[in-house]
Design an enzyme around this catalytic site. Sequence first.
Site, PDB file in Angstrom:
ATOM      1  CB  ALA A 123       9.157 -22.558  -4.413  1.00  0.00           C
ATOM      2  N   GLY A 124       9.375 -19.732  -4.768  1.00  0.00           N
ATOM      3  CA  GLY A 124      10.143 -18.560  -5.131  1.00  0.00           C
ATOM      4  C   GLY A 124      10.079 -17.274  -3.485  1.00  0.00           C
ATOM      5  NE  ARG A 126      13.274  -8.249  -9.155  1.00  0.00           N
ATOM      6  CZ  ARG A 126      12.773  -8.396 -10.858  1.00  0.00           C
ATOM      7  NH1 ARG A 126      12.212  -7.901 -11.344  1.00  0.00           N
ATOM      8  NH2 ARG A 126      12.718 -10.064 -11.124  1.00  0.00           N
ATOM      9  N   GLY A 168      12.773 -16.528 -21.480  1.00  0.00           N
ATOM     10  CA  GLY A 168      13.388 -17.818 -22.178  1.00  0.00           C
ATOM     11  C   GLY A 168      12.609 -18.285 -23.577  1.00  0.00           C
ATOM     12  CG  ASN A 178     -40.985   8.078  11.495  1.00  0.00           C
ATOM     13  OD1 ASN A 178     -39.358   7.825  12.257  1.00  0.00           O
ATOM     14  ND2 ASN A 178     -40.841   8.079  10.340  1.00  0.00           N
ATOM     15  CB  ALA A 224     -33.139  12.097  14.557  1.00  0.00           C
ATOM     16  CG  ASN A 261     -26.886  -4.331  21.137  1.00  0.00           C
ATOM     17  OD1 ASN A 261     -26.393  -3.465  21.028  1.00  0.00           O
ATOM     18  ND2 ASN A 261     -26.216  -5.359  20.433  1.00  0.00           N
ATOM     19  CB  ALA A 315     -38.783  13.189  21.761  1.00  0.00           C
ATOM     20  NE  ARG A 371     -39.710  13.669  26.769  1.00  0.00           N
ATOM     21  CZ  ARG A 371     -40.974  14.165  26.005  1.00  0.00           C
ATOM     22  NH1 ARG A 371     -41.705  15.163  25.999  1.00  0.00           N
ATOM     23  NH2 ARG A 371     -40.923  13.155  25.033  1.00  0.00           N
TER      24      ARG A 371
HETATM   25  C1  UD1 Z   1      11.423 -18.833 -16.578  1.00  0.00           C
HETATM   26  C2  UD1 Z   1      12.196 -19.558 -17.637  1.00  0.00           C
HETATM   27  C3  UD1 Z   1      11.560 -18.468 -18.660  1.00  0.00           C
HETATM   28  C4  UD1 Z   1      10.053 -17.794 -18.946  1.00  0.00           C
HETATM   29  C5  UD1 Z   1       9.906 -17.286 -17.542  1.00  0.00           C
HETATM   30  C6  UD1 Z   1       8.462 -16.951 -17.808  1.00  0.00           C
HETATM   31  C7  UD1 Z   1      12.987 -21.976 -17.041  1.00  0.00           C
HETATM   32  C8  UD1 Z   1      14.188 -21.578 -16.967  1.00  0.00           C
HETATM   33  N1  UD1 Z   1      13.381 -20.166 -17.341  1.00  0.00           N
HETATM   34  O1  UD1 Z   1      12.368 -18.149 -16.108  1.00  0.00           O
HETATM   35  O2  UD1 Z   1      11.500 -19.490 -19.621  1.00  0.00           O
HETATM   36  O3  UD1 Z   1      10.826 -17.068 -20.083  1.00  0.00           O
HETATM   37  O4  UD1 Z   1       9.821 -17.921 -16.591  1.00  0.00           O
HETATM   38  O5  UD1 Z   1       8.772 -15.985 -17.024  1.00  0.00           O
HETATM   39  O6  UD1 Z   1      11.719 -22.215 -16.362  1.00  0.00           O
HETATM   40  N2  UD1 Z   1      10.640 -21.261  -8.748  1.00  0.00           N
HETATM   41  C9  UD1 Z   1      10.861 -21.867  -8.389  1.00  0.00           C
HETATM   42  N3  UD1 Z   1      11.336 -23.044  -7.565  1.00  0.00           N
HETATM   43  C10 UD1 Z   1      12.605 -22.616  -8.130  1.00  0.00           C
HETATM   44  C11 UD1 Z   1      12.556 -21.718  -9.017  1.00  0.00           C
HETATM   45  C12 UD1 Z   1      11.710 -21.054  -9.800  1.00  0.00           C
HETATM   46  O7  UD1 Z   1       9.656 -22.857  -7.564  1.00  0.00           O
HETATM   47  O8  UD1 Z   1      13.716 -23.283  -8.175  1.00  0.00           O
HETATM   48  C13 UD1 Z   1       9.445 -20.534  -8.939  1.00  0.00           C
HETATM   49  C14 UD1 Z   1       9.349 -19.437  -9.424  1.00  0.00           C
HETATM   50  O9  UD1 Z   1       8.798 -18.589  -7.915  1.00  0.00           O
HETATM   51  C15 UD1 Z   1       8.565 -18.079 -10.369  1.00  0.00           C
HETATM   52  C16 UD1 Z   1       8.346 -19.466 -11.441  1.00  0.00           C
HETATM   53  O10 UD1 Z   1       9.251 -20.913 -10.679  1.00  0.00           O
HETATM   54  O11 UD1 Z   1       7.604 -18.630  -9.969  1.00  0.00           O
HETATM   55  C17 UD1 Z   1       9.774 -19.233 -12.547  1.00  0.00           C
HETATM   56  O12 UD1 Z   1      11.079 -18.880 -12.327  1.00  0.00           O
HETATM   57  P1  UD1 Z   1      11.752 -17.793 -11.930  1.00  0.00           P
HETATM   58  O13 UD1 Z   1      13.366 -17.805 -11.511  1.00  0.00           O
HETATM   59  O14 UD1 Z   1      11.398 -16.335 -12.576  1.00  0.00           O
HETATM   60  O15 UD1 Z   1      12.408 -18.093 -14.100  1.00  0.00           O
HETATM   61  P2  UD1 Z   1      12.746 -17.052 -14.903  1.00  0.00           P
HETATM   62  O16 UD1 Z   1      14.112 -17.197 -14.670  1.00  0.00           O
HETATM   63  O17 UD1 Z   1      11.809 -16.032 -14.553  1.00  0.00           O
END
Ligand code: UD1
Length: 454
Positions: free
Chosen positions: A11-12, A16, A136, A374, A377, A383, A420, A437
């Site tokens: 979902a992210g 970046r 984490g 053959n 060239a 076609n 040719a 020709r």
């Molecule tokens: C998370 C972990 C952390 C771990 C790290 C590894 C948690 C609270 N923390 O941290 O322990 O070391 O990943 O990379 O889980 N996502 C959603 N919906 C949301 C939030 C996130 O789909 O509401 C998805 C993001 O797109 C991403 C993944 O979950 O693919 C991780 O989310 P992100 O916000 O990157 O978590 P981190 O803070 O990196």
Amino acid sequence: MSALNIIILAAGKGTRMYSNKPKVLHALAGKPMVQHVLDCALALEASNICVVYGHGGEIVPQAMAQYQAQFVIQEPQLGTGHAVQQAMPHLPDNTLSMVLYGDVPLIQQTTLQQMRAAGEGLVFLTVNLANPTGYGRIVRDASGKVLSIIEEKDATPEQRKIQEVNTGILLAPTAMLRSWLSNLKNNNSQGEYYLTDIVAMAVAQGVAVHTAQPAHAWEVEGINSKSQLATLERTWQSVEAQRLMSQGVTLADPARIDVRGQLSCGRDVEIDVGCIFEGKVELADNVRVGAYSVIRNATIAQGTQIAAYSHIDSSLVGANCHIGPYARLRPGSQLHDDAHVGNFVEIKNSEIGKGSKANHLSYIGDSTVGSRVNIGAGTITCNYDGANKFRTIIEDDAFIGSDTQLVAPVRVGKGATIGAGSTITKDAPDGELTLSRSKQITINGWKRPVKIKK
Ligand code: UD1
Ligand code: MG
């Protein structure tokens, strides 16, 4: 073993990446990141795959429509725990659920199988990092038992020194996961529902918490930027290069090959620098591929030599053929054994018989060419009349003189010779010389114009 659900968090936003495309659709090794994860889930024979999407709206489910997966929207995105909650209504009890990430593309099946073998209860995939910043941390007691996962932003300076970090990937009994998730709170520094908080809940309930480690650190690398994507791409390409070399393939430079799909090679295959292989490509024994060739969805039989800068797409090439340099085989080309296709020759949707040659500057489209033909060239098959396409048939042992146009539909008979420079619009009979020709004339005494003096 219990049935397995796989939940893929996708979902992210990918802020970046600076892209309008959802992050998980950016490609690694020619395939969207989330598709790598889906393929891994399929390989594990998950009974149920649930993709949690959000940013980018319907683009993610549309792009992955070919997969038998459920797509569940998470809107708004309130954290990893909240994301997994969205999938729970779709998952039956009496199963196991595994959480994977759409932006951690290179996770391997063997590592996930090890997690399944790690024990009953909650299983986390962790990794030791020299620089654990941002992750984490896995908090253990003196005996090594896992107590909790603490996010960097919530950690004490002492906890931040812990080098064992959470990859995010976990496995849990579905019913337990459901109950833990329903108890999550967002009273932390980010105001999010942390998936990681379930660890402390499991510990408090006396549920066993196990950890497993990936076979390779690159399996758990997540992508947040184009730079990380490019770095992981090179890592993966070097894994592919090592795999090929370990099977005996000679690579002129393992740092200069790109495999975007499945490349399988026989014995004594040699690949020069800068080649790209896309889709499913098979190179049989003793095939040599020259520098900067691009080969997609093709099968090349043994002993064939492909010289530099050749492009081959959706084609079948027989044994001991010579292709290129600068040859182009477009979709639907089939070369039989010992065929030669030389520089600046384009072949499309055509069959070239055994031992036939088109060595220079030709276009052969929608044609059936027999054996030992053959093609001189500059020969072109015309076609296409602007509306419809027609076939050209050239039978065995024909000889097509240079700079001939064959206006399809047309047939050149067995052993026929075409003079040719001919434009052939009617069938040419077997064994005869056919040419069109205008007669050559000489104008005696003709003078070149001279510049008029002003
Ligand atoms: C998370 C972990 C952390 C771990 C790290 C590894 C948690 C609270 N923390 O941290 O322990 O070391 O990943 O990379 O889980 N996502 C959603 N919906 C949301 C939030 C996130 O789909 O509401 C998805 C993001 O797109 C991403 C993944 O979950 O693919 C991780 O989310 P992100 O916000 O990157 O978590 P981190 O803070 O990196
Ligand atoms: Mg992250």
